[in-house]
Design an enzyme around this catalytic site. Structure first.
Site, PDB file in Angstrom:
ATOM      1  N   SER A   1      -0.389  11.237 -16.963  1.00  0.00           N
ATOM      2  CA  SER A   1      -1.668  11.497 -17.623  1.00  0.00           C
ATOM      3  C   SER A   1      -1.583  12.794 -18.417  1.00  0.00           C
ATOM      4  CB  SER A   1      -2.776  11.599 -16.573  1.00  0.00           C
ATOM      5  OG  SER A   1      -3.950  12.162 -17.103  1.00  0.00           O
TER       6      SER A   1
ATOM      7  N   ASP B   1       0.878  -1.163   0.000  1.00  0.00           N
ATOM      8  CA  ASP B   1       0.000   0.000   0.000  1.00  0.00           C
ATOM      9  C   ASP B   1       0.915   1.212   0.000  1.00  0.00           C
ATOM     10  OD1 ASP B   1      -1.674   2.114   0.489  1.00  0.00           O
ATOM     11  OD2 ASP B   1      -2.731   1.195   2.168  1.00  0.00           O
TER      12      ASP B   1
ATOM     13  N   TYR C   1      -7.367  16.139  -9.190  1.00  0.00           N
ATOM     14  CA  TYR C   1      -6.564  15.111  -9.873  1.00  0.00           C
ATOM     15  C   TYR C   1      -5.443  15.751 -10.684  1.00  0.00           C
ATOM     16  CZ  TYR C   1      -5.352  11.507 -13.298  1.00  0.00           C
ATOM     17  OH  TYR C   1      -4.670  10.632 -14.096  1.00  0.00           O
TER      18      TYR C   1
ATOM     19  N   LYS D   1      -1.284  15.447 -10.401  1.00  0.00           N
ATOM     20  CA  LYS D   1      -0.434  15.026 -11.514  1.00  0.00           C
ATOM     21  C   LYS D   1       0.537  16.128 -11.930  1.00  0.00           C
ATOM     22  CE  LYS D   1      -1.682  10.769 -12.185  1.00  0.00           C
ATOM     23  NZ  LYS D   1      -0.703   9.679 -11.999  1.00  0.00           N
TER      24      LYS D   1
END
Length: 606
Positions: free
Chosen positions: A455, A378, A468, A472
């Protein structure tokens, strides 16, 4: 999921991709290699004569990875001769050139002529040379029995000195492996008498290792194995200190007869006799390359070998030395070679929830499941990360793939603090923690690749993905900064900029429910825009979603992969606008049109 890849070559072997370039550099630091060459000079010439030489190591001298040395005699310097080398071997080769050509000296197996002129001749100008080849290989596997079998450390020390003086930087290091095989065979359930029956005496070990002979002049006493083990420690330390890369043994497929008793269902074939020996001493048992035990034994041996000696990741194995293969069919021969290669490689995959590992195993079934080890990890838990790193660190990590990531979609006003914190814990701090766990070892070796699953949302702000994209964007800054520093360590960082992909990412991301109370509390215009964006997003993933494996494989294979690789060119015009119009106004207008123009046109028609 975060993947910590150890030697991802196994993936490459099963994929139509170019072979990975060898990214091999000496493990020893420049200072250690300098010291090793000075020690060599003192052994060769004595302390007084050696004081006339200055040695420096600088691996940046290696143009295109090719060893280089420079000889000079600076005016007024305390030392008469200076040599700079890109490695210890390069510096030693330069010194031997000086001794040979300017002093008339000679070093060989038969003896040495080392009467130096006094004073030492000055080097005319600067003499520089670059090797035409990255590797200069030395030794035949049979030489281990022809010549080396009775050597002690002083004789090996002279040999390694000779190797360095002659520019050898890649050499067999097979001594001591019988002690490792002893442990492997015992762990497989063989008894000592079955092991003793298999091994030959010392002078015939070269052919025992290649499946030609067994039993002849054996067995080996325990004292022999221990002495050879300690001798190998000294051989490897000296080779590595001079910048050499030792070639270690690997499993070629031959097994003792006792393995058949321990594993009665194992698929083996008995080979023919060798060199006029009958089957009392010949006719080895060869494991079928498709039998699962091939990978079990091969991997077990290499794990024990690496635990004992470390590794420089070049191995040697010969399945059919002076023997006829069971079949001349190329498919059979390539199958044997592939099995040997697979046993030399390993892939570690990590998952937060091991209960889901069956899907991963199904994906790799039939190609590399036997060398895939799945660990629990994790990335948001430092203890879990430390435990996984500890399990892998005894191996050498060549490629680290950071693939952990979660998404958060919706109007910013609806994003809870806990949801936003989770995004940064996984996407940012999870990535940082994973890199931190493996970076020191990769830097010490001055080799490796770090590949980050990123991304298009890392390069441009996407509507309703504010948090998000922020996470990133942070990873982009992290990797850009790292890439600048790691260039000095012969390491590469690559961001895979993914567009819509054929994974469960869209289904698993956190999103604001279009019918939920949080959204209903917002203004009608924001709700309408969010509805349009959801339609836009679903159509993108339906129409242009791609598989990304080839882009990742290209980054793994490339000798010098770029900082960024793209899975799609669809968003490149928007990305370029951020450079051509630095104030951002053109990008904002273009992104709005890209996402919402279809909905606005429908509204106009209504």
């Amino acid at each position: 999921m975060a993947l910590a890849g150890l030697l991802l070559l196994l993936l490459l072997a099963a994929a139509p991709a170019p072979a990975p370039a060898l990214d091999l550099t000496p493990q020893a630091a420049d200072a250690r290699q300098e010291a090793a060459v000075r020690e060599l000079l003192q052994r060769l010439l004595g302390p007084r004569a050696a004081a006339g030489f200055a040695v420096s190591g600088n691996r940046s001298l290696a143009a295109g990875g090719l060893d280089t040395y420079r000889l000079s005699s600076p005016r007024g310097a305390a030392e008469r001769v200076r040599v700079a080398g890109s490695s210890g071997v390069a510096a030693a080769a330069g010194l031997y050139r000086y001794l040979r050509e300017l002093c008339g000296c000679h070093v060989s197996w038969s003896g040495a002529q080392l009467r130096l002129p006094d004073p030492l001749p000055a080097v005319p100008g600067v003499i520089s040379a670059t090797s035409p080849n990255r590797f200069r290989y030395y030794q035949n596997v049979c030489t281990q029995s022809y010549s080396y079998v009775w050597w002690d450390w002083p004789r090996w020390e002279r040999e390694i000195d000779w190797m360095a003086l002659n520019g050898i930087n890649l050499a067999l290091a097979f001594t001591g492996q019988e002690a490792v095989w002893q442990r492997v065979y015992l762990s497989l359930g063989l008894n000592q008498s079955e092991i003793d029956e298999y091994v030959t005496g010392p002078a015939f070990l070269a052919w025992n290792r290649m499946g030609n002979l067994h039993t002849w002049a054996g067995p080996l006493p325990l004292s022999w194995n221990l002495k050879q083990l300690y001798l190998q420690y000294r051989i490897l330390e000296r080779m590595r200190s001079l910048g050499m890369i030792p070639v270690l043994p690997a499993f070629a497929g031959h097994v003792p007869r006792g393995v058949l008793r321990a594993f009665p269902r194992i698929n083996v074939t008995r080979l023919g006799s060798w060199s006029n020996f009958d089957c009392t001493y010949s006719c080895a048992y060869l494991l079928d390359p498709g039998d699962p035990m091939f990978q079990v034994i091969g991997t077990l041996f290499l794990k024990e070998l690496i635990r004992e000696f470390g590794t420089d990741h070049i191995y040697n194995a010969d399945t059919f030395n002076e023997m006829s293969p069971l079949s001349s069919d190329p498919a059979y021969l390539s199958g044997v070679s592939a099995a040997v290669f697979r046993s030399m490689t390993a892939v570690y995959a990590t998952m937060r929830n091991l209960a889901k590992k069956e899907r991963l195993l199904e994906c790799v079934r039939g190609c590399h499941a036997s060398t895939l080890e799945i660990l629990q990890l994790d990335v948001t838990d430092p203890l879990s990360l430390a435990a996984a790193a500890q399990q892998v660190q005894e191996q050498r990590v060549d490629v680290l793939v950071c693939n952990a990531g979660v998404g958060l979609m919706g109007p910013l006003e609806t994003c809870s603090y806990q949801a936003m914190k989770n995004i940064f814990d996984v996407n940012v701090f999870g990535t940082i923690g994973t890199i931190q766990a493996f970076l020191p070892g990769m830097k010490r070796r001055k080799a490796g690749k770090i590949i980050i699953s990123s991304s298009v949302g890392a390069l441009q702000g996407i509507p309703f993905n504010a948090v998000y994209c922020a996470s990133k964007f942070a990873v982009e800054g992290l990797c850009e900064s790292l890439a600048v520093i790691l260039q000095q360590f012969n390491m590469h960082v690559t961001l895979i900029e993914c567009g819509p992909v054929n994974t469960s990412f869209l289904a698993n991301l956190q999103r604001t429910d279009a019918e939920g109370s949080a959204l209903q509390a917002l203004d009608p215009q924001t709700r309408a825009l969010y509805s349009q964006y959801l339609q836009h997003c679903q159509s993108l993933f339906r129409d242009v979603a791609q598989d990304t494996e080839e882009v990742f494989l290209e980054a793994i294979c490339a000798p010098c992969p770029p900082l960024r690789s793209f899975t799609t060119q669809l968003f490149m015009p928007l990305t370029r606008l951020k450079l051509s119009s630095p104030d951002g106004s053109e990008y904002v207008r273009a992104m709005h049109q890209f996402v919402f123009s279809a909905g606005e046109a429908q509204g106009d028609r209504a």
